[in-house]
Design a protein around this motif. Structure first.
Motif, PDB file in Angstrom:
ATOM      1  N   LEU A   1     -29.830 -23.048  27.435  1.00  0.00           N
ATOM      2  CA  LEU A   1     -29.548 -22.579  26.080  1.00  0.00           C
ATOM      3  C   LEU A   1     -30.659 -22.958  25.098  1.00  0.00           C
ATOM      4  O   LEU A   1     -30.659 -22.522  23.956  1.00  0.00           O
ATOM      5  CB  LEU A   1     -28.216 -23.170  25.583  1.00  0.00           C
ATOM      6  N   GLY A   2     -31.599 -23.776  25.567  1.00  0.00           N
ATOM      7  CA  GLY A   2     -32.679 -24.190  24.686  1.00  0.00           C
ATOM      8  C   GLY A   2     -32.235 -25.213  23.647  1.00  0.00           C
ATOM      9  O   GLY A   2     -32.699 -25.195  22.518  1.00  0.00           O
ATOM     10  N   LEU A   3     -31.307 -26.098  24.015  1.00  0.00           N
ATOM     11  CA  LEU A   3     -30.836 -27.129  23.085  1.00  0.00           C
ATOM     12  C   LEU A   3     -31.374 -28.489  23.499  1.00  0.00           C
ATOM     13  O   LEU A   3     -31.655 -28.728  24.671  1.00  0.00           O
ATOM     14  CB  LEU A   3     -29.302 -27.181  23.092  1.00  0.00           C
ATOM     15  N   ASP A   4     -31.502 -29.379  22.542  1.00  0.00           N
ATOM     16  CA  ASP A   4     -31.910 -30.747  22.818  1.00  0.00           C
ATOM     17  C   ASP A   4     -30.635 -31.590  22.874  1.00  0.00           C
ATOM     18  O   ASP A   4     -29.929 -31.700  21.867  1.00  0.00           O
ATOM     19  CB  ASP A   4     -32.821 -31.229  21.687  1.00  0.00           C
ATOM     20  N   PRO A   5     -30.318 -32.198  24.033  1.00  0.00           N
ATOM     21  CA  PRO A   5     -29.081 -32.978  24.144  1.00  0.00           C
ATOM     22  C   PRO A   5     -28.961 -34.053  23.064  1.00  0.00           C
ATOM     23  O   PRO A   5     -27.859 -34.434  22.688  1.00  0.00           O
ATOM     24  CB  PRO A   5     -29.184 -33.623  25.527  1.00  0.00           C
ATOM     25  N   LEU A   6     -30.102 -34.505  22.550  1.00  0.00           N
ATOM     26  CA  LEU A   6     -30.064 -35.511  21.495  1.00  0.00           C
ATOM     27  C   LEU A   6     -29.531 -34.948  20.182  1.00  0.00           C
ATOM     28  O   LEU A   6     -29.164 -35.693  19.281  1.00  0.00           O
ATOM     29  CB  LEU A   6     -31.463 -36.078  21.261  1.00  0.00           C
ATOM     30  N   GLN A   7     -29.523 -33.629  20.068  1.00  0.00           N
ATOM     31  CA  GLN A   7     -29.087 -33.017  18.805  1.00  0.00           C
ATOM     32  C   GLN A   7     -27.710 -32.382  18.913  1.00  0.00           C
ATOM     33  O   GLN A   7     -27.230 -31.751  17.976  1.00  0.00           O
ATOM     34  CB  GLN A   7     -30.123 -31.988  18.341  1.00  0.00           C
TER      35      GLN A   7
ATOM     36  N   VAL B   1     -29.457 -14.544  34.472  1.00  0.00           N
ATOM     37  CA  VAL B   1     -29.593 -13.248  33.810  1.00  0.00           C
ATOM     38  C   VAL B   1     -28.337 -12.937  33.010  1.00  0.00           C
ATOM     39  O   VAL B   1     -28.407 -12.499  31.858  1.00  0.00           O
ATOM     40  CB  VAL B   1     -29.869 -12.137  34.850  1.00  0.00           C
ATOM     41  N   GLU B   2     -27.185 -13.197  33.611  1.00  0.00           N
ATOM     42  CA  GLU B   2     -25.934 -12.910  32.905  1.00  0.00           C
ATOM     43  C   GLU B   2     -25.778 -13.797  31.674  1.00  0.00           C
ATOM     44  O   GLU B   2     -25.312 -13.359  30.628  1.00  0.00           O
ATOM     45  CB  GLU B   2     -24.731 -13.075  33.851  1.00  0.00           C
ATOM     46  N   LEU B   3     -26.179 -15.062  31.810  1.00  0.00           N
ATOM     47  CA  LEU B   3     -26.088 -15.970  30.668  1.00  0.00           C
ATOM     48  C   LEU B   3     -26.984 -15.482  29.530  1.00  0.00           C
ATOM     49  O   LEU B   3     -26.580 -15.457  28.368  1.00  0.00           O
ATOM     50  CB  LEU B   3     -26.489 -17.395  31.075  1.00  0.00           C
ATOM     51  N   VAL B   4     -28.198 -15.067  29.897  1.00  0.00           N
ATOM     52  CA  VAL B   4     -29.132 -14.594  28.870  1.00  0.00           C
ATOM     53  C   VAL B   4     -28.562 -13.346  28.196  1.00  0.00           C
ATOM     54  O   VAL B   4     -28.611 -13.202  26.970  1.00  0.00           O
ATOM     55  CB  VAL B   4     -30.515 -14.315  29.482  1.00  0.00           C
ATOM     56  N   ARG B   5     -27.976 -12.459  29.012  1.00  0.00           N
ATOM     57  CA  ARG B   5     -27.362 -11.256  28.444  1.00  0.00           C
ATOM     58  C   ARG B   5     -26.290 -11.649  27.414  1.00  0.00           C
ATOM     59  O   ARG B   5     -26.224 -11.130  26.315  1.00  0.00           O
ATOM     60  CB  ARG B   5     -26.746 -10.420  29.581  1.00  0.00           C
ATOM     61  N   ARG B   6     -25.468 -12.625  27.800  1.00  0.00           N
ATOM     62  CA  ARG B   6     -24.392 -13.099  26.938  1.00  0.00           C
ATOM     63  C   ARG B   6     -24.959 -13.733  25.655  1.00  0.00           C
ATOM     64  O   ARG B   6     -24.477 -13.498  24.550  1.00  0.00           O
ATOM     65  CB  ARG B   6     -23.559 -14.120  27.728  1.00  0.00           C
ATOM     66  N   MET B   7     -25.997 -14.558  25.835  1.00  0.00           N
ATOM     67  CA  MET B   7     -26.623 -15.202  24.672  1.00  0.00           C
ATOM     68  C   MET B   7     -27.134 -14.155  23.687  1.00  0.00           C
ATOM     69  O   MET B   7     -26.984 -14.289  22.473  1.00  0.00           O
ATOM     70  CB  MET B   7     -27.787 -16.104  25.114  1.00  0.00           C
TER      71      MET B   7
ATOM     72  N   GLY C   1     -19.466 -19.670  29.885  1.00  0.00           N
ATOM     73  CA  GLY C   1     -19.132 -19.966  31.278  1.00  0.00           C
ATOM     74  C   GLY C   1     -19.358 -21.393  31.729  1.00  0.00           C
ATOM     75  O   GLY C   1     -19.301 -21.689  32.912  1.00  0.00           O
ATOM     76  N   PHE C   2     -19.642 -22.312  30.802  1.00  0.00           N
ATOM     77  CA  PHE C   2     -19.797 -23.709  31.224  1.00  0.00           C
ATOM     78  C   PHE C   2     -18.481 -24.482  31.140  1.00  0.00           C
ATOM     79  O   PHE C   2     -18.436 -25.670  31.420  1.00  0.00           O
ATOM     80  CB  PHE C   2     -20.829 -24.431  30.345  1.00  0.00           C
ATOM     81  N   GLU C   3     -17.407 -23.760  30.727  1.00  0.00           N
ATOM     82  CA  GLU C   3     -16.148 -24.442  30.442  1.00  0.00           C
ATOM     83  C   GLU C   3     -15.622 -25.217  31.635  1.00  0.00           C
ATOM     84  O   GLU C   3     -15.000 -26.263  31.493  1.00  0.00           O
ATOM     85  CB  GLU C   3     -15.075 -23.441  29.982  1.00  0.00           C
ATOM     86  N   ALA C   4     -15.839 -24.680  32.834  1.00  0.00           N
ATOM     87  CA  ALA C   4     -15.292 -25.322  34.017  1.00  0.00           C
ATOM     88  C   ALA C   4     -15.901 -26.703  34.229  1.00  0.00           C
ATOM     89  O   ALA C   4     -15.247 -27.621  34.723  1.00  0.00           O
ATOM     90  CB  ALA C   4     -15.532 -24.447  35.234  1.00  0.00           C
ATOM     91  N   GLU C   5     -17.157 -26.853  33.855  1.00  0.00           N
ATOM     92  CA  GLU C   5     -17.851 -28.110  34.165  1.00  0.00           C
ATOM     93  C   GLU C   5     -17.930 -29.051  32.974  1.00  0.00           C
ATOM     94  O   GLU C   5     -18.157 -30.241  33.153  1.00  0.00           O
ATOM     95  CB  GLU C   5     -19.296 -27.823  34.575  1.00  0.00           C
TER      96      GLU C   5
END
Ligand SMILES: [Fe+3]
Ligand SMILES: [Mg+2]
Ligand SMILES: [Zn+2]
Ligand SMILES: [Zn+2]
Lengths: 328, 771
Positions: A252-258, B595-601, A179-183
């Motif tokens: 998402l728990g990602l490091d933008p540097l990676q 919550v929805e994002l976590v569900r999706r993940m 769902g981040f596609e829009a941004e």
């Protein structure tokens, strides 16, 4: 094999399996400069495998053109021509192939680098995942410039041409439906004109160039640090991470540097020419938001560190295999 | 008085911690008082006495050596052998200067708190060292933090730059004096001096007595001061000064983690925390650790010291400077390490002035360099036993004995957080001081420096490197690059329980209960709630906690709410249904999008590593009980959960259930989580928190009981950071005792990741030995 995510395992695969088999070729650079008597050329090749094939900001066709052009540009070469090879899986809709090929053509025309030859193979269903593209690029070196991963010197400044983290988060979001596609859209684009402007302004003062693709800025700088036997110190506050990317990475728990990029470059530049190079970058649309993000330091351990917002320093390192928490 | 005709001669070897603790002067005084002839010397790692006397006298000497030994000495073994009488002189007793070490591994003695005799002199106006902040004697003073090289002798310490005055030299050379060979001996005429740098000043404004007065004045007015201590700089303020504490939290970038409080004596400590015999002994021991103890309800310290926690970290002065500060200011002081959160404690003057100067009202420095960085040690009494949370000043780097000696010198590089390293030569395991969290670049530098220092001082060149099985740990990455003839990876939880076993001299087989946050398992998943059938050389997993995904990996660790979502939305199916996601409470308040994002993940497996972790289950429950959806330091949620149960008795368990999966017994956490949600609608949080602890303890006992029945092994070793939780540990010990099992808990070695390197070392030594 479990080397898909790039980073240290991929580096080991290259170092321990592929390079020795190819007679010990040194694969530090993404493109090779060849001396052919009177002429000098630069040669590179790259295969493109991406899911999904269409994503916000681009598709596999554009990526195949830009990636190879950029690999030539990072050696300071002016791209002259491309070869394109397809591996197609039986059953790939012809319409998709048409769209992708149109995208290749558009990208090559916009970049001014023609596709001059190619090859097409079809494998049976299950033998490939839809479509793989391989592009080989030929370029000619720029006179009086020789950027190389081995070129960084203590005291050099580290310049970044634009925001980081867009491509990787856009692909992940599109693939998994997050769902981040829009941004967030991929930043894929050719960087050879930007490089030409930088070299015109900085010449041999441009010591190293890298497009931080897979493995992100962390990988690119770690490779430069190792190849040049120096350390790099980044300033976290100066890193251009677009807010939607920062938010997505946080969740998402990602490091933008990676995270992978396809439309920015990192340059290691002599401080004497840095202002001129920076001006030249900012004068082009793909370098409009270029910034200094750090500097090269003496460090026998060849590490990359980042000064955090609170003033301490964190270790910037390369992913090892899958990203697994190190917190106990 | 012995006569030549009735006397014979003997050699007494005294093993244990006997060097750098005033042992030779003690032997001299004892033997002289008993009228015995002979000599005493340091030999390798032990003390050797040659003595002449009649049998009863020799027996009495042996007894008194043990009974009256200096407080910091720890005698592990006396070895008495006969000598030909003629080899020992007939009259007089001599102290022989240290010769070169005779093959054995040299020891770096740990620092020792100021002894009672020195404290008396410090406050005796008639004494020539009255109020001298660097006094010490052969029984006390800095050791590991001033040693530049071995053997331990003044010339090889940072005190070599202070030539002794004639008075000090006379004491130093007099075997009858308690400062005989007190290597850091000093007085106001010849020793180090204090220097006071007011806020931001590069050059000192005052030195000596005036410097101390200026610093005390600043603290008394509610200010914040940096003080150069024994193993590094410290930040000091009045423990009741809210404003100073607010500044301190900002300066350290440490929003919530509790600060330690130093008090003048045990009586002052008792006003903050009720002391029992164990606690008092630990507080007063020569290592003078910070001891975590339940606080009194109206303990007179600012709330900001340890926000919302029923526990305070308290310690007593351990250097003359600390004694002076506490005596002059006559109030509890916050004394915490001089660094930003996550960074190594500052030891050098220039960086300290640059970094700490601007944050404080001044820096109280001195001119005795610190050679090695030693944080204050932290201990906790768990189930009536002293345990170590952070092993540093006063304890490290005293060697510990391995049950299986290593055939080759080795270096174990520990974990990623709370890092320590262990250097091994034979059965001698030098567990180095707390280094910290390696993700910080300066701490990583300190890690390198610690390894350089330990290997150089001990003259051990390890050709085997031992590391955690997680390839991403910066310690593992170091191990991959360090030249070595062999590298061994040790699984995280095997190392945890092996550390406990090795501390207790066990080789196995034993049942290991390893509960912590996360460590990489041998199946590629993350572990942390594991029952292992183990020996030092290997292990087999026989039980575990149910798995749940960690949405976002480390992001879930920082935000227990995400871990809770992981359990409720994606726990491993073990036959019981997941509870509904509560519409209210902490999870109900999360943004819907998250919550929805976590569900999706979770559905798509995006950065959602599965973990069978006990620590993460504590995090999830803490979140469901409203004890915080985010943490600012490691283990904070679990600390809050234990704190929430404070004062409640041993309440009946919430629901729990074991199932059999793939040959293992598995604790299914879902019935417990459902019960947490149901019970918390009616019962107070404290009650639910207490009942949760009981449930985990009962499930643990059941897992162990199954493992014991299946294997016939009846010895249990507990390990892992979760066992810092006193309530859980006590409950588990009770239940295992009821099953007639023998259970061991780590004491000297930290149960958290600070003990990993010792466990790795014990495993590697046994593996190299080949069984
Ligand atoms: Fe652990
Ligand atoms: Mg490439
Ligand atoms: Zn003393
Ligand atoms: Zn003196």
């Amino acid at each position: 094999l479990g080397h898909g995510s790039g980073g240290q395992l991929m580096a080991e695969l290259l170092r321990e399996v592929i390079a020795p088999a190819l007679g010990g070729a040194e694969l530090v650079e993404d493109a090779a400069a060849l001396d052919l008597g009177p002429a000098r050329v630069v040669l590179t090749t790259d295969s493109f495998v991406v899911t999904p094939r269409f994503f916000p900001g681009g598709d596999i066709g554009a990526l195949a053109v830009h990636g190879t052009i950029n690999d030539l540009a990072m050696r300071g070469a002016r791209p002259v021509a491309l070869c394109l090879a397809y591996v197609l899986e039986e059953g790939l809709p012809i319409e998709e192939l048409r769209r992708i090929t149109t995208s290749v053509a558009d990208a090559s025309r916009a970049a001014g680098v023609p596709v001059v030859t190619g090859d097409t193979k079809v494998v049976e269903r299950g033998g490939a995942d839809g479509i793989y593209l391989t592009t080989t690029g030929l370029g000619v070196p720029t006179a009086d410039a020789d950027p190389s991963a081995r070129g960084a010197r203590p005291g050099d400044l580290v310049l970044l041409s634009g925001p980081i983290g867009l491509h990787g988060t856009a692909i992940l979001s599109a693939r998994e439906g997050l769902g981040f596609e829009a941004e967030i859209a991929s930043d894929t684009r050719p960087l050879h004109r930007l490089v030409a402007a930088m070299l015109a302004a900085g010449g041999r003062g441009v010591h190293a160039l890298r497009d931080p693709t897979r493995g992100g800025l962390a990988s690119a700088l770690t490779e430069i640090a190792a190849a040049s036997a120096v350390g790099v110190e980044l300033v976290e506050a100066d890193l251009p991470v677009p807010p939607p990317v920062a938010a997505a990475c946080d969740l998402l728990g990602l490091d933008p540097l990676q995270v992978a990029n396809e439309g920015c470059l990192v340059a290691v530049v002599d401080p004497a020419v840095a202002p001129a190079v920076l001006d030249a970058m900012r004068a082009r649309p793909e370098g409009a938001s270029a910034v200094v993000v750090g500097r090269v330091v003496d460090d026998p351990a060849h590490r990359v560190r980042a000064r955090t917002l609170v003033g301490s320093h964190r270790v910037v390192d390369v992913l090892v295999g899958e990203q697994l928490p190190r917190i106990c | 008085m012995a006569t030549a005709t009735t006397s014979r001669a003997a050699r007494i070897e005294v093993h244990g911690t006997v060097q750098g603790v005033g042992f030779r002067p003690f032997v001299y005084r004892l033997a002289t008082a008993m009228g015995l002839a002979g000599d005493v010397r340091n030999a390798g790692g032990h003390v050797e006495i040659r003595v002449r006397g009649a049998d009863p006298e020799l027996a009495a000497l042996s007894d008194r050596l043990v009974a009256e030994a200096p407080p910091a000495a720890r005698i592990s073994r006396l070895l008495v052998t006969d000598l030909p009488a003629t080899t020992v002189p007939e009259a007089g007793f001599r102290v022989v200067a240290s010769g070169a070490a005779t093959g054995a591994v040299p020891e770096v003695p740990p620092d020792l708190a100021t002894c009672a005799a020195c404290v008396r002199e410090l406050f005796d106006p008639a004494d020539r060292r009255h109020r001298y902040p660097f006094l010490n004697c052969a029984d006390c003073g800095p050791r590991a933090t001033v040693i530049e090289d071995l053997p331990y002798d003044r010339a090889r310490t940072t005190m070599s730059r202070f030539p002794m005055c004639s008075a000090c030299r006379a004491e130093y050379l007099d075997p009858a004096n308690r400062r005989f060979h007190a290597e850091p001996i000093a007085c106001a005429d010849c020793g180090p001096r204090l220097a006071w740098h007011p806020a931001g000043a590069d050059e000192p404004a005052d030195v000596g007595v005036d410097a101390l007065a200026a610093a005390e004045d600043a603290i008394a007015r509610g200010g914040l001061v940096a003080v150069k201590g024994i193993g590094g700089y410290q930040l000091v303020c009045d423990a009741s000064a809210e404003a100073a504490l607010t500044r301190l939290r900002a300066a350290k970038h440490r929003p919530g983690k509790p600060f330690a409080i130093m008090v003048g004596d045990l009586r002052a400590a008792d006003r903050l925390v009720p002391l029992d015999e164990e606690a008092a002994a630990l507080l007063g021991s020569p290592a003078r650790p910070v001891v975590l103890l339940p606080r009194r309800d109206h303990a007179p310290v600012a709330a900001a010291v340890a926000p919302n926690l029923p526990v305070l970290g308290v310690f007593l002065p351990y250097s003359p400077l600390h004694h002076l500060l506490l005596a002059d200011l006559a109030r509890p002081l916050v004394v915490t390490s001089g660094n930003r959160s996550g960074e190594p404690i500052a030891t050098e003057d220039r960086p300290a002035l640059t970094r700490l100067g601007p944050l404080t009202d001044g820096v109280l420095a001195h001119d005795r360099p610190i050679t090695a960085r030693y944080d204050d040690s932290v201990c906790r009494v768990v189930a009536g036993r002293p345990t170590t949370v952070r092993r540093a000043r006063g304890y490290a780097p005293a060697p510990r004995t391995l049950p299986v000696p290593s055939p080759r010198p080795l270096l174990a590089v520990g974990g990623h957080l709370k890092n320590t390293v262990t250097l091994v030569d034979g059965d001698h395991a030098v567990l180095g001081p707390h280094v910290g969290d390696l993700a910080d670049a300066d701490t990583l530098d300190a890690f390198h420096e610690t390894i350089r220092q330990l290997t150089r001082l001990h003259a051990v060149d390890p050709d085997v490197v031992v590391h955690d099985a997680h390839p991403g740990y910066l310690s593992s990455q170091y191990a991959r690059r360090r030249p070595a003839s062999r590298r061994l990876a040790v699984q995280h939880h095997h190392a945890h329980v092996a550390a406990t076993a090795a501390e207790h001299g066990l080789r196995g087989p034993f049942l290991g209960v390893a509960y912590d946050g996360l460590g990489l398992g041998d199946d590629g998943t993350l572990w942390g709630g594991e029952i292992l059938l183990a020996s030092l050389t290997g292990y087999r997993r026989v039980g575990r906690f149910g798995r749940a995904p960690l949405p976002g990996g480390e992001a879930a660790v920082r935000r227990p709410a995400r871990t809770a979502l992981g359990y409720l939305l994606g726990a491993e199916p073990l036959g019981s249904p997941a509870p509904e996601l509560p519409a209210d409470g902490p999870l109900g308040r999360l943004p819907r999008g998250e919550v929805e994002l976590v569900r999706r993940m979770i559905d798509r497996g995006v950065n959602c590593p599965p973990a069978s972790s006990a620590g993460r289950l504590f995090d999830a429950v803490a979140c469901l009980l409203g004890l915080g959806g985010a943490v600012s330091y490691e283990g904070e949620a679990a600390v809050r959960l234990e704190a929430a149960a404070h004062g409640r008795g041993d309440l009946r368990a919430l629901a729990w259930r074991l199932v059999r999966r793939d040959g293992l017994w598995v604790y299914d956490p879902l019935p417990t989580l459902r019960d947490v949600l149901t019970a918390s609608r009616e019962a107070p949080v404290a009650e639910v928190a207490a009942r949760f602890h009981t449930a985990v303890a009962e499930a643990t006992a059941a897992l162990v009981e199954q493992a014991a029945a299946a294997t016939g092994v009846r010895t249990v070793c507990l390990g892992g950071g979760v066992f810092q939780n006193q309530r859980l540990t006590r409950l588990v010990l009770d239940r295992l005792a009821a099953l007639d099992l023998t259970t061991h808990l780590p004491g000297q070695v930290p149960t958290n990741d600070g003990g990993l390197s010792f466990g790795q070392a014990a495993v590697a030594a046994a593996v190299l030995t080949g069984g």
